[in-house]
Design a protein around this motif. Structure first.
Motif, PDB file in Angstrom:
ATOM      1  N   GLY A  32       7.329  21.694  38.433  1.00 13.45           N
ATOM      2  CA  GLY A  32       6.536  21.870  39.659  1.00 13.45           C
ATOM      3  C   GLY A  32       5.905  20.566  40.095  1.00 13.45           C
ATOM      4  N   GLU A  33       5.381  19.850  39.092  1.00 19.66           N
ATOM      5  CA  GLU A  33       4.738  18.562  39.418  1.00 19.66           C
ATOM      6  C   GLU A  33       5.750  17.596  40.017  1.00 19.66           C
ATOM      7  N   ARG A  82       8.439  18.312  41.563  1.00 21.85           N
ATOM      8  CA  ARG A  82       8.795  18.777  42.916  1.00 21.85           C
ATOM      9  C   ARG A  82       7.762  18.312  43.948  1.00 21.85           C
ATOM     10  N   SER A  83       6.466  18.533  43.591  1.00 24.32           N
ATOM     11  CA  SER A  83       5.411  18.149  44.538  1.00 24.32           C
ATOM     12  C   SER A  83       5.347  16.637  44.695  1.00 24.32           C
ATOM     13  N   LEU A  84       5.650  15.939  43.600  1.00 24.34           N
ATOM     14  CA  LEU A  84       5.694  14.466  43.678  1.00 24.34           C
ATOM     15  C   LEU A  84       6.791  14.018  44.646  1.00 24.34           C
ATOM     16  N   ASN A 101       8.113  15.799  47.023  1.00 19.12           N
ATOM     17  CA  ASN A 101       7.709  16.172  48.390  1.00 19.12           C
ATOM     18  C   ASN A 101       6.786  15.123  48.983  1.00 19.12           C
ATOM     19  N   ALA A 102       5.799  14.718  48.172  1.00 21.87           N
ATOM     20  CA  ALA A 102       4.821  13.729  48.642  1.00 21.87           C
ATOM     21  C   ALA A 102       5.520  12.432  49.007  1.00 21.87           C
ATOM     22  N   TYR A 116      14.234  18.477  53.156  1.00 23.76           N
ATOM     23  CA  TYR A 116      13.465  19.449  52.362  1.00 23.76           C
ATOM     24  C   TYR A 116      12.828  20.507  53.240  1.00 23.76           C
ATOM     25  N   LEU A 121      10.195  19.893  55.112  1.00 19.90           N
ATOM     26  CA  LEU A 121       8.756  19.615  55.240  1.00 19.90           C
ATOM     27  C   LEU A 121       8.423  19.278  56.699  1.00 19.90           C
TER      28      LEU A 121
END
Ligand code: ZN
Ligand code: ZN
Ligand code: ZN
Ligand code: ZN
Length: 372
Positions: free
Chosen positions: A14-15, A17-19, A21-22, A85, A87
């Motif tokens: 999860g981390e 993935r969010s990394l 995304n960021a 993605y 976003l």
């Protein structure tokens, strides 16, 4: 039961993935504001890859030259990671004809043409204009300057990024049509105003007092018109009478001059006739003898034709006063004084005397009107 290891692995995924995304989002924003990054170079908002500045500027120049209405600006889409993605919304695919029609219809509904270009606040007139996919309309050159200034494609009104645009090439025709409509509108309005005034003046009021006033005004107007007309006609009659007086005066003086000039040749002719009589010959001129004109035959010819009027003055040939008739060798008859006056005119123009009727040269014999 969950082992701490499994839990840790899940958290790590999860981390990551969010990394990711960021990072993707950061990359997208960096490209959006054209910051230098380690990736594949800045990506424009419309998705056009700006590999080199020169290439994009050259594209801009071509844009103005050969693009017809309907050719959409914006090619070679390359999505950023954030767009992949999901976003950030991906750039729209090319608008089809129906969507362009819808955009144009919205612009017409808002009366964009009437309000002018939102960038320079000038009327569109006949200049080229561009319609954006967000349905806003600008001068072509204004939008190009705006794009150059902001270094991105963002609608100056609604801030829509990634817009598409198309040039409206029949702007001049549209402008001419607008102008013609405008002129017609003013002309029709003026006509309608005139008609309305007339109709208003002719409308009979319902109120008794107003109706009386209306009748009085109408009557006085008609009366004034009549008086004006009469005055005009009086003028014309007076002018006609003055003209007649002048003409009569000229005729009288002409007649007096003719009378005085006629007296002299008649005296001469009297002397000539007497000399001819002493010689015992009918006609006064020796040439007439040579040509042997058959005056009796001519007389009978004239009698047969029953000539009753002098063709010059259109008066009766048989007059009490100055009753002599001139018989010409062409057999035409005139008053002696009329043909003499005619001869004087012809002499003044340095031309040989010719018969006013048959235009041939003649010799004449004066006979009393009783002989015809
Ligand atoms: Zn403008
Ligand atoms: Zn817009
Ligand atoms: Zn006459
Ligand atoms: Zn004649």
């Amino acid at each position: 039961m969950h082992s701490p290891y499994r839990k840790g692995r899940k958290q790590g995924k999860g981390e990551r993935r969010s990394l990711l995304n960021a990072a993707a989002f950061q990359d997208h924003m960096a490209r959006l504001i054209s910051l230098p990054s380690g990736g594949a170079g800045p990506v424009s908002t419309s998705g056009v890859v700006q590999v080199r500045r020169t290439a994009s500027s050259r594209g801009g120049a071509d844009e103005g030259k050969g693009r017809d209405e309907g050719e959409v600006v914006g090619r070679g889409h390359r999505l950023t990671l954030a767009q992949k993605y999901g976003l950030v919304s991906a750039p729209r695919s090319k608008l089809d004809e129906y969507e362009w029609m819808q955009a144009h219809a919205q612009s017409v509904q808002r009366e964009d043409v009437k309000h002018g270009c939102p960038i320079c606040y000038e009327d569109f007139k006949g200049e080229d204009r561009v319609l954006l996919s967000c349905s806003h309309m600008f001068h072509k050159h204004c939008l190009r300057s705006f794009e150059r200034f902001t270094k991105q494609k963002c609608c100056p009104i609604c801030r829509t990024l990634q817009y598409q645009k198309r040039v409206v090439t029949n702007a001049k025709e549209l402008y001419e049509e607008d102008c013609a409509t405008c002129i017609q509108k003013y002309y029709r309005r003026r006509l309608a105003q005139k008609r309305y005034k007339v109709a208003l003046a002719m409308r009979v009021p319902n109120d008794e007092k107003e109706r009386q006033e209306w009748c009085a005004t109408r009557f006085s107007e008609t009366n004034n018109k009549l008086i004006e007309r009469l005055e005009e006609e009086d003028d014309s009659i007076e002018r006609l009478l003055a003209d007649l007086d002048r003409k009569i005066f000229f005729s009288r003086t002409a007649r007096e001059i003719a009378d005085t000039s006629l007296r002299e040749p008649r005296d001469d002719r009297g002397a000539e006739d007497s000399s001819a009589a002493s010689n015992g010959k009918g006609a006064g001129h020796p040439k007439e003898e040579k040509r042997e004109i058959d005056w009796e035959g001519l007389k009978s010819k004239a009698r047969k034709r029953k000539d009753k009027t002098c063709p010059i003055c259109i008066g009766p040939l048989a007059r009490k006063l100055r009753g002599d008739i001139a018989l010409l060798s062409c057999s035409h008859c005139f008053h002696e004084d009329c043909i003499h006056l005619f001869e004087l005119f012809q002499q003044a123009e340095d031309s040989k005397p010719i018969c006013p009727l048959c235009r041939c040269e003649y010799e004449k014999k004066v006979i009393p009107n009783t002989e015809l």
